[in-house]
Design an enzyme around this catalytic site. Structure first.
Site, PDB file in Angstrom:
ATOM      1  N   HIS A  82      22.849  -8.774 -20.103  1.00  0.00           N
ATOM      2  CA  HIS A  82      22.471  -9.049 -21.504  1.00  0.00           C
ATOM      3  C   HIS A  82      21.085  -8.458 -21.728  1.00  0.00           C
ATOM      4  CE1 HIS A  82      25.766 -11.926 -22.418  1.00  0.00           C
ATOM      5  NE2 HIS A  82      25.729 -12.124 -21.100  1.00  0.00           N
ATOM      6  N   LYS A  85      18.762  -9.760 -24.573  1.00  0.00           N
ATOM      7  CA  LYS A  85      18.119 -11.084 -24.509  1.00  0.00           C
ATOM      8  C   LYS A  85      17.005 -11.129 -23.471  1.00  0.00           C
ATOM      9  CE  LYS A  85      22.008 -14.060 -25.418  1.00  0.00           C
ATOM     10  NZ  LYS A  85      23.256 -13.324 -25.211  1.00  0.00           N
ATOM     11  N   GLU A 234      33.160 -20.598 -19.588  1.00  0.00           N
ATOM     12  CA  GLU A 234      31.890 -20.814 -18.880  1.00  0.00           C
ATOM     13  C   GLU A 234      31.521 -22.291 -19.007  1.00  0.00           C
ATOM     14  OE1 GLU A 234      28.716 -18.273 -20.230  1.00  0.00           O
ATOM     15  OE2 GLU A 234      27.377 -18.911 -18.625  1.00  0.00           O
ATOM     16  N   ASP A 332      24.174 -10.652 -15.058  1.00  0.00           N
ATOM     17  CA  ASP A 332      24.170 -11.524 -16.231  1.00  0.00           C
ATOM     18  C   ASP A 332      22.767 -11.572 -16.846  1.00  0.00           C
ATOM     19  OD1 ASP A 332      25.508 -12.969 -18.133  1.00  0.00           O
ATOM     20  OD2 ASP A 332      25.690 -14.804 -16.984  1.00  0.00           O
TER      21      ASP A 332
HETATM   22  O1  LIG Z   1      26.203 -16.477 -19.923  1.00  0.00           O
HETATM   23  C1  LIG Z   1      26.096 -16.185 -21.081  1.00  0.00           C
HETATM   24  C2  LIG Z   1      26.992 -16.584 -22.084  1.00  0.00           C
HETATM   25  C3  LIG Z   1      26.792 -16.199 -23.343  1.00  0.00           C
HETATM   26  N1  LIG Z   1      25.716 -15.460 -23.639  1.00  0.00           N
HETATM   27  C4  LIG Z   1      24.840 -15.087 -22.682  1.00  0.00           C
HETATM   28  O2  LIG Z   1      23.860 -14.415 -22.941  1.00  0.00           O
HETATM   29  N2  LIG Z   1      25.056 -15.445 -21.437  1.00  0.00           N
END
Ligand SMILES: O=c1cc[nH]c(=O)[nH]1
Length: 437
Positions: A82, A85, A234, A332
């Site tokens: 990601h 983020k 999740e 992740d």
């Molecule tokens: O693990 C996750 C799930 C959704 N969004 C994220 O950034 N990470």
């Protein structure tokens, strides 16, 4: 990372006495030891691997750099990240370490701060980290909740261009499955994803209309010729069975593209008969699965009564691999509310996976989970394996065995790209001070 080995900066050479794992090369490396390794000589010229031959008792060739048994990996492939983020932790923490805490904190930060300049600066930082650690391809999810898709996708496309030749970048749109209800908006999003050569994705929650919403995702992917990449289950909630629903829909729609599903945590909590049924469908549908051990250990089984977590949070990779389901592990989130730590170091991911998922006794072909398997999932031909004729993109570690390799951070590893040791170093955290405080 700096090279203590002094690899030649021009001309051909041979990495002699390199320790290579059978699962990380397409070459015939002869008999392997009990850990799956053999000592080989790797010849490199014009940025390519021109030969991989068992060392045996042959004289050391000319222009050889003697690795004295150090382990050599192909550069890593990280298929679930990601980047949009990453590194927001200093300005937006997870208040309690929970999944909901992460969702809410990220939502607030995105609304307040995710301008193009903000996303670009954090992505650039993350890519420098990954490159210095030896990664050559990354797939990132991009939060695509309106209006963020109009900001992050153009940034992603310009970053992909800027990093071409160093890191191959792919992107997937990330939105809750209920966002698919907005028919026109979702069609526009799919158009944007297709134009950017991305993948279609969603987070599947067990909403009552999950099946028709999945139908729309599959139909859209088929219309546009897109691969699919989901976040599923999740959670520790045993009633979360969206992995099974995705596999059923793939079979129903006779989907021919690639499908990757991440997380699948609840599967590990379900009764055996249900697990078997799901795995049979996943295998038949040709769905691949990526486990995210660092994020799962952080968010799953988080307790708020002062008690200790009792399960590991990861999915059933052993059972999946035994059925022929392609399985990978990946980074992740990094230093954001979904995971407070991390640096896009795939060796750290593999180390954590070894401990959490028991990638040992035997090691078998588990190293593929950070190399050839994610490369195949991402349709990358020249990545994830040491191959004669392939790019000389590799990582030379100090460790000479699994126990040496996985016991230290290996911060002195040498990353070789197109046959030359790179000078890249991980960026200083202060580079982001003006961005995230
Ligand atoms: O693990 C996750 C799930 C959704 N969004 C994220 O950034 N990470």
């Amino acid at each position: 990372m700096t090279s203590q080995l002094d690899l030649p900066s021009s001309g051909w050479y041979v990495l002699a006495n390199a320790r290579v794992h059978f699962s990380l090369t397409t070459a015939d490396i002869g008999a392997t030891d009990e850990d799956g390794f053999a000592l080989v000589d790797i010849a490199i010229a014009d940025g390519k691997i021109t030969g991989i031959a068992p060392r045996r008792d042959k004289p050391v060739p000319p222009r050889a750099v003697d690795l004295a048994g150090r382990i050599v990996f192909p550069c890593f492939v990280d298929c679930h990240t990601h980047l949009d983020k990453g590194h927001i932790w200093p300005r937006r923490r997870n208040p309690d370490g929970s999944f909901m805490g992460a969702l809410e904190a990220v939502g607030a930060d995105r609304a307040a701060n995710w301008s193009a300049a903000d996303v670009e600066a954090r992505m650039e930082f993350a890519l420098k980290c990954a490159f210095a650690h030896g990664t050559k391809a990354i797939r990132t999810h991009l939060d695509s909740i309106s209006p963020q898709e109009t900001i992050s996708w153009p940034v992603f496309e310009s970053m992909r261009e800027r990093w071409a030749g160093r890191i191959d970048l792919q992107a997937v749109c990330l939105l809750g499955i209920d966002g698919v209800r907005e028919t026109d908006w979702f069609a526009d999003l799919a158009g944007r994803v297709a134009a950017a050569r991305g993948m279609l994705g969603a987070v599947t929650y067990m909403v009552p209309e999950l099946e028709p919403l999945l139908d729309r995702v599959f139909e859209t992917a088929i219309e546009r010729g897109l691969d699919l990449d989901f976040h599923a289950d999740e959670t520790d909630d045993v009633s979360a069975i969206s992995l099974k629903k995705i596999a059923e829909k793939a079979l129903e729609h006779r989907f021919e593209g690639k499908i990757l599903v991440g997380h699948c945590c609840s599967l590990a909590r379900q009764p055996d008969a249900d697990v078997l049924d799901t795995l049979d469908k996943v295998a038949r549908a040709g769905v691949a699965v990526v486990s995210l051990p660092m994020c799962n250990m952080y968010l799953q089984d988080r307790r708020f009564d002062g008690t200790t977590p009792r399960w590991r949070g990861v999915t059933l990779l052993h059972e999946m691999k035994a059925r022929g389901i392609p399985v990978a592990v990946a980074s992740d989130n990094t230093r954001d509310p979904f995971y407070a730590y991390g640096d896009l170091d795939m060796l750290e991911v593999y180390r954590m996976a070894t401990r959490t998922l028991h990638f040992d006794h035997p090691v078998a072909d588990w190293p593929r989970t950070v190399a050839a398997t994610p490369a195949d999932i991402m349709r990358l031909q020249d990545a994830g394996r040491l191959a004669v004729g392939g790019a000389a993109d590799l990582v030379v570690f100090r460790g000479r065995s699994w126990t040496e390799l996985l016991s230290r951070p290996e911060s002195g590893r040498i990353v070789v790209r197109d046959g030359r040791a790179i000078e890249a170093a991980v960026p200083d955290y202060s580079e982001l001070d003006t961005v995230v405080g």
